[in-house]
Design a protein around this motif. Structure first.
Motif, short mmCIF file in Angstrom:
data_model
loop_
_atom_site.label_atom_id
_atom_site.label_comp_id
_atom_site.label_asym_id
_atom_site.label_seq_id
_atom_site.Cartn_x
_atom_site.Cartn_y
_atom_site.Cartn_z
N MET A 151 44.39 -29.20 30.68
CA MET A 151 44.96 -30.15 29.77
C MET A 151 46.34 -30.58 30.24
N SER A 152 47.12 -29.60 30.65
CA SER A 152 48.49 -29.90 31.08
C SER A 152 48.51 -30.83 32.28
N ALA A 153 47.56 -30.62 33.19
CA ALA A 153 47.49 -31.47 34.38
C ALA A 153 47.17 -32.91 33.98
N GLU A 154 46.26 -33.09 33.06
CA GLU A 154 45.89 -34.43 32.61
C GLU A 154 47.06 -35.10 31.88
N ILE A 155 47.79 -34.33 31.09
CA ILE A 155 48.96 -34.89 30.41
C ILE A 155 50.00 -35.32 31.43
N ALA A 156 50.24 -34.48 32.42
CA ALA A 156 51.20 -34.83 33.48
C ALA A 156 50.74 -36.07 34.23
N ARG A 157 49.43 -36.18 34.49
CA ARG A 157 48.89 -37.36 35.18
C ARG A 157 49.15 -38.61 34.35
N ILE A 158 48.85 -38.54 33.06
CA ILE A 158 49.02 -39.70 32.18
C ILE A 158 50.49 -40.10 32.09
N GLU A 159 51.37 -39.11 32.09
CA GLU A 159 52.80 -39.39 31.99
C GLU A 159 53.42 -39.79 33.33
N GLY A 160 52.61 -39.80 34.40
CA GLY A 160 53.10 -40.22 35.71
C GLY A 160 53.88 -39.15 36.45
N ARG A 161 53.76 -37.93 36.04
CA ARG A 161 54.43 -36.81 36.72
C ARG A 161 53.47 -36.23 37.76
N ASP A 162 53.35 -36.96 38.88
CA ASP A 162 52.34 -36.63 39.89
C ASP A 162 52.50 -35.23 40.48
N LEU A 163 53.71 -34.83 40.82
CA LEU A 163 53.90 -33.50 41.42
C LEU A 163 53.52 -32.40 40.43
#
Length: 155
Positions: A1-13
């Motif tokens: 879930m956290s990875a998907e949230i980071a992806r959506i927020e544009g936090r690629d690293l």
């Protein structure tokens, strides 16, 4: 879930790190289905960023995970969506609880053991019959049931 949230927020690293963490955690804990899903989502992440080789590798790992899990429909969907993805499957199908691939089980042995189990009610007779059937199917000439097994209270 956290990875998907980071992806959506544009936090690629962060997303990269979190996908890897999800994959590793699922693998370490034996959650094949979660591992496969994490690989699939990470593959989409890398494909969207132009990292085709990473995406391909992660999709293959996802497919392999779904195959291990027995999610044949999902494997079929991936094969239809990504025709170049499918390779020769080196993994046998679902396995039995004894660790042998299901297709390697001898039908005659399964039938004989089933008949032995259903025809015996007394524990001692059941164990003796199972041992004899197993020995016969294995081609053994001699075998012994441990005494502690015969002394077990009836179930």
């Amino acid at each position: 879930m956290s990875a998907e949230i980071a992806r959506i927020e544009g936090r690629d690293l962060d997303a990269e790190r979190l996908y890897e963490q999800a994959i590793g955690s699922a693998r370490a804990n034996g959650f094949v289905h979660n591992e496969a899903l994490a690989y699939e989502l990470a593959a989409r992440f890398y494909a969207a960023r132009g990292f085709e080789q990473f995406a391909d590798l992660y999709l293959r790992n996802a497919r392999y995970g779904y195959l291990r899990w027995g999610a044949v429909g999902k494997v079929r969907q991936l094969d239809e969506t990504y025709p170049d993805l499918r390779q020769e499957d080196s993994l046998p199908g679902p396995t039995s609880t004894i660790g042998a691939p299901v297709e390697h089980l001898d039908l005659a042995t399964v039938i004989k053991v089933s008949q032995a189990v259903s025809s015996e009610i007394v524990l001692e007779n059941l164990i003796d019959t199972l041992m004899r059937t197993a020995m016969a199917q294995a081609g053994a000439e001699a075998g012994e049931v441990p005494p502690s097994t015969l002394d077990a209270p009836p179930i």
